[in-house]
Design an enzyme around this catalytic site. Structure first.
Site, PDB file in Angstrom:
ATOM      1  N   GLU A 171       0.696  -1.262   0.036  1.00  0.00           N
ATOM      2  CA  GLU A 171       0.133  -0.080  -0.195  1.00  0.00           C
ATOM      3  C   GLU A 171       0.752   1.444  -0.046  1.00  0.00           C
ATOM      4  OE1 GLU A 171      -2.706  -0.506   3.575  1.00  0.00           O
ATOM      5  OE2 GLU A 171      -4.033  -1.743   2.302  1.00  0.00           O
ATOM      6  N   GLU A 355      -5.603  -8.527   1.074  1.00  0.00           N
ATOM      7  CA  GLU A 355      -6.533  -8.058   2.266  1.00  0.00           C
ATOM      8  C   GLU A 355      -7.946  -7.761   1.870  1.00  0.00           C
ATOM      9  OE1 GLU A 355      -4.694  -4.765   4.621  1.00  0.00           O
ATOM     10  OE2 GLU A 355      -2.737  -5.315   4.092  1.00  0.00           O
TER      11      GLU A 355
HETATM   12  O1  AZF Z   1      -7.038  -1.018   7.859  1.00  0.00           O
HETATM   13  C1  AZF Z   1      -7.056  -2.308   7.895  1.00  0.00           C
HETATM   14  C2  AZF Z   1      -5.687  -2.625   7.215  1.00  0.00           C
HETATM   15  N1  AZF Z   1      -5.656  -2.090   5.965  1.00  0.00           N
HETATM   16  N2  AZF Z   1      -4.560  -2.350   5.246  1.00  0.00           N
HETATM   17  C3  AZF Z   1      -3.033  -2.279   5.891  1.00  0.00           C
HETATM   18  C4  AZF Z   1      -3.024  -2.913   7.127  1.00  0.00           C
HETATM   19  O2  AZF Z   1      -1.979  -2.526   7.717  1.00  0.00           O
HETATM   20  C5  AZF Z   1      -4.169  -2.337   8.037  1.00  0.00           C
HETATM   21  O3  AZF Z   1      -4.328  -2.999   9.371  1.00  0.00           O
END
Ligand code: AZF
Length: 451
Positions: A171, A355
């Site tokens: 991300e 995710e």
């Molecule tokens: O906010 C939930 C998830 N989103 N993507 C990255 C993760 O590190 C977060 O916990």
């Protein structure tokens, strides 16, 4: 009563079912066995930066309980486990001397996963930059591409072959929007000149790590992006333009350079004089062929023009919508739309949903060790069905990693938000599979038929 399923949700043969975590959110013991501090060790220990001053000093104590956690994964029938490596356990100073004890932790974890029939998906970077590199400018220093490639090469040499699916970055949008534009995440900068420089250097580092992998590795490497589809609040020109800016800023800013070798035009409009000149050589380095893309999906945004900085676009809450504890609308159709959009825009690159999950207010562990989380089951069911719809539309989705295996540290929100399919008692650190874990186990066992 016999429930007839009007649709067969069976997934393709070989579809990979798993769950995901990240080092700083679950491990604890950030400085154990010679590890160096990361920017999150520093940020969380800076007063006021996290809710209740929560830190990753203990987290889920996965650093000591990793064998128990792998046993829980096996009992649930997970086929894969996505996790990240803490860079500063491997290279305490960020570059140079390798900390063998840090490497051994991950080598043992990978061996335990493999011994239990669970495929590891390893993320090199999930936000915890070594503090020593932040002292040298971090992602604002062009040298970070070489630093990251050096770090990746240490892991490629140690683990490739046992690890066959690698991820460079998790991300990049969150890293720069949170860490350099709005300051809500480590390293806590709020600077519209820094954000695009950090973004560009992150993508250069991604390209450099892929190049290093092609020299050292023999398997697959990809990139993980968070995608939030943007839907205009109205067909007014202002809302349509704002939606286009928001889409370019969040969803195209990293995929375009990685897969098309160019940035979306809207970014120069958004950042104005802060948008940096970038060289063709940089864009060639960024656009390295990758083997898959990881898409993290949580929600959508109905978007309208507003006076927010610097995007001038904001989200509109849906009066009839259902929202999670993090204020995200439950919108499974957005996942189908995202997967079809990716294929239509970037082609048939294999996709993993790396995710997907939700934080809801879970009740305490009841007598007999149950945690009833029907809202999470409903969320996961609807999003898995949405993936099935995308596959039916011809999109090459290869797997799904639920976020998250464990309740864990939700960054600046501390331990206030629980995303896990397994409950963690932060006092005793006891793990209790929630109803959603047992439900997910049944979905995996039926290969989706039970959806
Ligand atoms: O906010 C939930 C998830 N989103 N993507 C990255 C993760 O590190 C977060 O916990």
């Amino acid at each position: 009563m016999h429930l007839t399923q009007d649709k067969d949700y069976r997934f393709p043969e070989g579809f990979l079912w798993g769950a995901a975590t990240a080092a700083h959110q679950i491990e604890g013991s950030p400085l154990a066995d010679g590890a160096g501090p990361s920017i999150w060790t520093r940020f969380a220990h800076t007063p006021g930066m996290t809710l209740n001053g929560d830190t990753g000093d203990v987290a889920c104590d996965h650093y000591h309980r990793w064998k128990e956690d792998v046993r829980l994964m096996r009992e649930l029938g997970l086929q894969a486990y996505r996790f990240s490596v803490s860079w500063s356990r491997i290279l305490p100073g960020g570059t140079g001397r390798v900390n063998r004890k840090g490497l051994d932790f991950y080598s043992r974890l990978v061996d335990e996963l493999l011994a239990n029939g669970i495929e590891p998906l390893l993320t090199l970077y999930h936000w915890d930059l070594p503090a020593a590199l932040d002292d040298r400018g971090g992602w604002l220093n062009r040298d970070c591409a070489d630093w990251f490639a050096e770090y990746g090469s240490v892991l490629f040499r140690e683990l490739d072959g046992r690890v066959k699916k690698w991820v460079t970055l998790n991300e990049p949008w969150v890293i720069t929007d949170g860490g350099y534009l709005h300051g809500a995440l480590a390293p806590g900068h709020r600077n519209r000149y820094e954000a695009p420089i950090a973004s560009h250097n992150l993508m250069r580092a991604h390209g450099a790590a892929v190049q290093a992998y092609r020299a050292e590795g023999r398997h697959d490497i990809g990139l993980v992006v968070n995608i939030e589809p943007k839907y205009p609040a109205s067909d007014s020109s202002g809302d349509l333009a704002a939606t286009r800016r928001a889409h370019a800023y969040m969803n195209e800013q990293y995929l375009h350079p990685a897969l098309l070798g160019r940035y979306p035009d809207e970014l120069a409009e958004i950042f104005g004089d802060a948008w940096p000149q970038v060289s063709d050589a940089d864009m060639r380095q960024i656009r390295q062929p990758i083997d898959f893309i990881g898409i993290n999906y949580y929600t959508r945004a109905v978007t309208r023009a507003d006076d927010s900085w610097p995007l001038r676009a904001g989200s509109v809450r849906q009066p009839l919508g259902t929202y999670t504890e993090t204020g995200w609308e439950v919108f499974p159709q957005g996942l189908t739309d995202t997967l079809v959009w990716f294929r239509d825009t970037y082609g048939d690159l294999p996709i993993y949903v790396t995710e997907n999950g939700a934080a809801f207010f879970d009740p305490p562990v009841a007598e007999g060790g149950r945690v009833r989380d029907p809202l999470r089951i409903d969320y996961l069911r609807k999003h898995l069905r949405a993936i099935h719809d995308a596959i039916a539309a011809g999109v090459d989705v290869r797997g799904y990693m639920a976020w998250s295996l464990l309740d864990n540290l939700e960054w600046s929100l501390g331990y206030s938000k629980r995303f896990g399919i397994i409950h963690v008692d932060y006092g005793t650190l006891e793990r209790t599979p929630k109803d959603s874990a047992r439900w997910f186990s049944g979905i995996i066992g039926s290969h989706g038929r039970a959806l």
